[in-house]
Design a protein around this motif. Structure first.
Motif, PDB file in Angstrom:
ATOM      1  N   GLY A 117      37.511  28.995  48.494  1.00 49.07           N
ATOM      2  CA  GLY A 117      38.743  29.341  49.210  1.00 49.07           C
ATOM      3  C   GLY A 117      38.578  29.360  50.705  1.00 49.07           C
ATOM      4  O   GLY A 117      39.016  30.326  51.338  1.00 49.07           O
ATOM      5  N   TYR A 173      43.516  36.473  51.550  1.00 45.99           N
ATOM      6  CA  TYR A 173      43.512  36.734  50.095  1.00 45.99           C
ATOM      7  C   TYR A 173      42.065  36.737  49.610  1.00 45.99           C
ATOM      8  O   TYR A 173      41.333  35.771  49.813  1.00 45.99           O
ATOM      9  CB  TYR A 173      44.327  35.666  49.362  1.00 45.99           C
ATOM     10  CG  TYR A 173      44.109  35.657  47.868  1.00 45.99           C
ATOM     11  CD1 TYR A 173      44.416  36.779  47.088  1.00 45.99           C
ATOM     12  CD2 TYR A 173      43.588  34.529  47.236  1.00 45.99           C
ATOM     13  CE1 TYR A 173      44.210  36.768  45.717  1.00 45.99           C
ATOM     14  CE2 TYR A 173      43.374  34.511  45.867  1.00 45.99           C
ATOM     15  CZ  TYR A 173      43.683  35.640  45.109  1.00 45.99           C
ATOM     16  OH  TYR A 173      43.464  35.633  43.746  1.00 45.99           O
ATOM     17  N   ARG A 174      41.676  37.827  48.978  1.00 42.13           N
ATOM     18  CA  ARG A 174      40.315  37.951  48.450  1.00 42.13           C
ATOM     19  C   ARG A 174      40.381  37.934  46.917  1.00 42.13           C
ATOM     20  O   ARG A 174      40.880  38.897  46.310  1.00 42.13           O
ATOM     21  CB  ARG A 174      39.677  39.256  48.931  1.00 42.13           C
ATOM     22  CG  ARG A 174      39.555  39.370  50.446  1.00 42.13           C
ATOM     23  CD  ARG A 174      38.889  40.679  50.839  1.00 42.13           C
ATOM     24  NE  ARG A 174      38.785  40.806  52.283  1.00 42.13           N
ATOM     25  CZ  ARG A 174      39.745  41.310  53.053  1.00 42.13           C
ATOM     26  NH1 ARG A 174      40.876  41.730  52.493  1.00 42.13           N
ATOM     27  NH2 ARG A 174      39.572  41.406  54.355  1.00 42.13           N
ATOM     28  N   PRO A 175      39.910  36.863  46.308  1.00 46.40           N
ATOM     29  CA  PRO A 175      39.965  36.785  44.839  1.00 46.40           C
ATOM     30  C   PRO A 175      38.980  37.753  44.188  1.00 46.40           C
ATOM     31  O   PRO A 175      37.993  38.173  44.799  1.00 46.40           O
ATOM     32  CB  PRO A 175      39.597  35.333  44.553  1.00 46.40           C
ATOM     33  CG  PRO A 175      38.775  34.918  45.713  1.00 46.40           C
ATOM     34  CD  PRO A 175      39.323  35.666  46.910  1.00 46.40           C
ATOM     35  N   ASP A 216      40.304  34.548  38.177  1.00 45.57           N
ATOM     36  CA  ASP A 216      40.643  34.597  39.604  1.00 45.57           C
ATOM     37  C   ASP A 216      39.965  33.485  40.390  1.00 45.57           C
ATOM     38  O   ASP A 216      40.562  32.875  41.294  1.00 45.57           O
ATOM     39  CB  ASP A 216      40.256  35.949  40.178  1.00 45.57           C
ATOM     40  CG  ASP A 216      41.129  37.075  39.654  1.00 45.57           C
ATOM     41  OD1 ASP A 216      42.246  36.764  39.188  1.00 45.57           O
ATOM     42  OD2 ASP A 216      40.693  38.241  39.696  1.00 45.57           O
ATOM     43  N   GLN A 217      38.704  33.172  40.051  1.00 44.74           N
ATOM     44  CA  GLN A 217      37.998  32.107  40.747  1.00 44.74           C
ATOM     45  C   GLN A 217      38.635  30.754  40.492  1.00 44.74           C
ATOM     46  O   GLN A 217      38.658  29.887  41.368  1.00 44.74           O
ATOM     47  CB  GLN A 217      36.521  32.090  40.306  1.00 44.74           C
ATOM     48  CG  GLN A 217      35.736  33.340  40.695  1.00 44.74           C
ATOM     49  CD  GLN A 217      35.577  33.465  42.199  1.00 44.74           C
ATOM     50  OE1 GLN A 217      35.591  32.461  42.907  1.00 44.74           O
ATOM     51  NE2 GLN A 217      35.429  34.691  42.674  1.00 44.74           N
ATOM     52  N   VAL A 239      42.097  30.235  42.702  1.00 43.86           N
ATOM     53  CA  VAL A 239      42.078  30.543  44.143  1.00 43.86           C
ATOM     54  C   VAL A 239      43.018  29.631  44.926  1.00 43.86           C
ATOM     55  O   VAL A 239      43.862  30.082  45.716  1.00 43.86           O
ATOM     56  CB  VAL A 239      40.639  30.450  44.681  1.00 43.86           C
ATOM     57  CG1 VAL A 239      40.641  30.503  46.205  1.00 43.86           C
ATOM     58  CG2 VAL A 239      39.790  31.569  44.127  1.00 43.86           C
ATOM     59  N   ARG A 291      46.825  30.204  43.999  1.00 46.92           N
ATOM     60  CA  ARG A 291      47.360  31.456  44.528  1.00 46.92           C
ATOM     61  C   ARG A 291      47.451  31.427  46.055  1.00 46.92           C
ATOM     62  O   ARG A 291      48.369  32.004  46.651  1.00 46.92           O
ATOM     63  CB  ARG A 291      46.478  32.614  44.080  1.00 46.92           C
ATOM     64  CG  ARG A 291      46.660  32.969  42.595  1.00 46.92           C
ATOM     65  CD  ARG A 291      45.900  34.219  42.237  1.00 46.92           C
ATOM     66  NE  ARG A 291      46.123  34.590  40.835  1.00 46.92           N
ATOM     67  CZ  ARG A 291      45.561  35.640  40.237  1.00 46.92           C
ATOM     68  NH1 ARG A 291      44.728  36.417  40.924  1.00 46.92           N
ATOM     69  NH2 ARG A 291      45.827  35.919  38.970  1.00 46.92           N
ATOM     70  N   SER A 292      46.522  30.757  46.712  1.00 38.30           N
ATOM     71  CA  SER A 292      46.580  30.647  48.176  1.00 38.30           C
ATOM     72  C   SER A 292      47.824  29.891  48.612  1.00 38.30           C
ATOM     73  O   SER A 292      48.533  30.297  49.543  1.00 38.30           O
ATOM     74  CB  SER A 292      45.324  29.953  48.709  1.00 38.30           C
ATOM     75  OG  SER A 292      44.173  30.717  48.417  1.00 38.30           O
ATOM     76  N   GLY A 319      46.869  40.843  43.734  1.00 38.57           N
ATOM     77  CA  GLY A 319      45.472  40.776  44.117  1.00 38.57           C
ATOM     78  C   GLY A 319      45.218  41.489  45.421  1.00 38.57           C
ATOM     79  O   GLY A 319      46.051  42.225  45.961  1.00 38.57           O
TER      80      GLY A 319
END
Length: 390
Positions: A11, A219-221, A227-228, A231, A234-235, A261
């Motif tokens: 990310g 944004y921190r997954p 979640d990985q 990334v 979602r970004s 998140g």
């Protein structure tokens, strides 16, 4: 099989943006090196860029004005007064004072001024007084310091000696021994003006950046495989929703931003401190104002000043104006002497200037009042003594 498989990028940032450093619009002042005669374009750019310098020069011009000329022949006085008030000076202007205003503006800004006396077709009167562009002329000195000629460009672009030198007016401002062109009032200002413009330009850019807020959405997954894997998606979704929320704010509606998140939103530049420009700007303005000779309180600067200091500054300004008037007197005398000779009168004249300010008039009136009061008391005492003696 998985040993040589290329991993998907994480990310990180997708692009790098380089911001422009920005420059002030008066680029001619950058890298300026003071030369022997200076650059007229530089001096005019200084007046345009720094309003306080322009205001100071205009105040000098207005305070210098107010000239009257007296000739020895009483019959010629009425005609001379009418000529000084109604002579054509070009561009819809009339009167000797309008010519002197333009002439003095060029002398203070460029270090020299040039003008022309235009006779009528019959060579019996003066039709107009015109100011010229000092950038179009050159001065050629003769064998002695008393001889010089004004040269200009002919239709072919070549420099040649202008005819009718007796009708041309030229005045250098504070000329030096090795140059006949004079020195501009703004000669020592380009370096400090460039620093001042940099401060103003940087201040404007900082306020533009911090006044029009920019946001950093981070944004921190999480540590889960889901979640990985999501990334990038979602970004892009966060960026799209944030842009929609900001656009709704521009249209006047309120729209909440909801994210799933660990999302952190910060204002870019909010934690930076803007440099205090009050002290350096004042130091530079003090240098610029000191060169003009105008007291700071006349330019609207509320610097600390006592009443006694203001009086001394006004006296110094009076001496500055008197020196400028001495430089203009030969021009006024030449114009009036030529008018008198063309009309057959005695060409000797006397140039008088009006009082520079009302402070002197007030002091003179107060002194006259005190003298009259003392005289009245003296007369009363004399009358009382005579009455007692009788």
């Amino acid at each position: 099989m998985g040993l040589f498989q290329k991993k998907e990028p994480g990310g990180g940032g997708l692009a790098v943006q380089l911001r422009e450093g920005g420059r002030h619009p008066f680029g001619a002042l950058d890298g300026y090196v003071p030369l022997r005669h200076g650059e007229i374009a530089i001096y005019r750019a200084i007046r345009e860029a720094v309003p306080i310098v322009d205001a100071a020069i205009w105040k000098l011009i207005r305070l210098t004005g107010g000239v009257t000329v007296t000739c020895r022949d009483k019959k010629a006085q009425d005609g001379l007064d009418w000529f000084l008030q109604h002579v054509n000076t070009g561009r819809g202007q009339r009167g000797l004072q309008s010519f002197l205003d333009c002439y003095l503006d060029s002398m203070l800004t460029c270090g020299r001024a040039v003008g022309e006396i235009v006779p009528d077709r019959r060579r019996t009167d003066i039709a107009a007084l015109l100011c010229g562009n000092v950038a179009d002329i050159e001065i050629k000195e003769g064998d002695s310091p008393l001889e010089f000629a004004i040269w200009g460009r002919d239709p072919g672009g070549m420099m040649r000696r202008l005819p009718r030198q007796e009708l041309l007016l030229f005045t250098p401002f504070q000329p030096e021994t090795d140059s006949p062109y004079g020195v501009s009032l703004l000669r020592s200002m380009p370096f400090l003006t460039e620093i001042l413009l940099k401060i103003y330009q940087a201040t404007g850019m900082n306020w533009e950046r911090m006044g029009n807020l920019r946001f950093a959405v981070v944004y921190r997954p999480g540590d889960t495989p889901m979640d990985q894997a999501l990334v990038q998606e979602r970004s892009r979704q966060i960026a799209r929703e944030w842009s929609a929320a900001m656009q709704a704010g521009k249209d006047g509606s309120v729209r909440d931003f909801v994210a799933v998140g660990d999302v952190d939103i910060k204002v870019i530049g909010a934690d930076n401190q803007v440099l205090d420009s009050e002290v350096p700007v004042r130091q530079i303005l003090e240098q610029l104002v000191a060169r003009t000779g105008i007291p700071p309180f006349l330019l609207g600067l509320t610097w600390s000043s006592t009443e006694r200091m203001s009086t001394q500054q006004a006296d110094m300004m009076t001496s500055e104006i008197t020196a400028i008037r001495r430089a203009l007197e030969p021009v006024v005398e030449r114009i009036c002497e030529l008018w008198l000779r063309l009309h057959g009168y005695d060409s000797r004249v006397e140039v008088d200037w009006q009082d520079i300010n009302l402070q002197d008039l007030v002091e003179e009136a107060r002194a006259q009042l005190y003298w009259e009061q003392a005289r009245s008391l003296e007369m009363d005492n004399d009358a009382r003594e005579k009455g007692e003696s009788v």
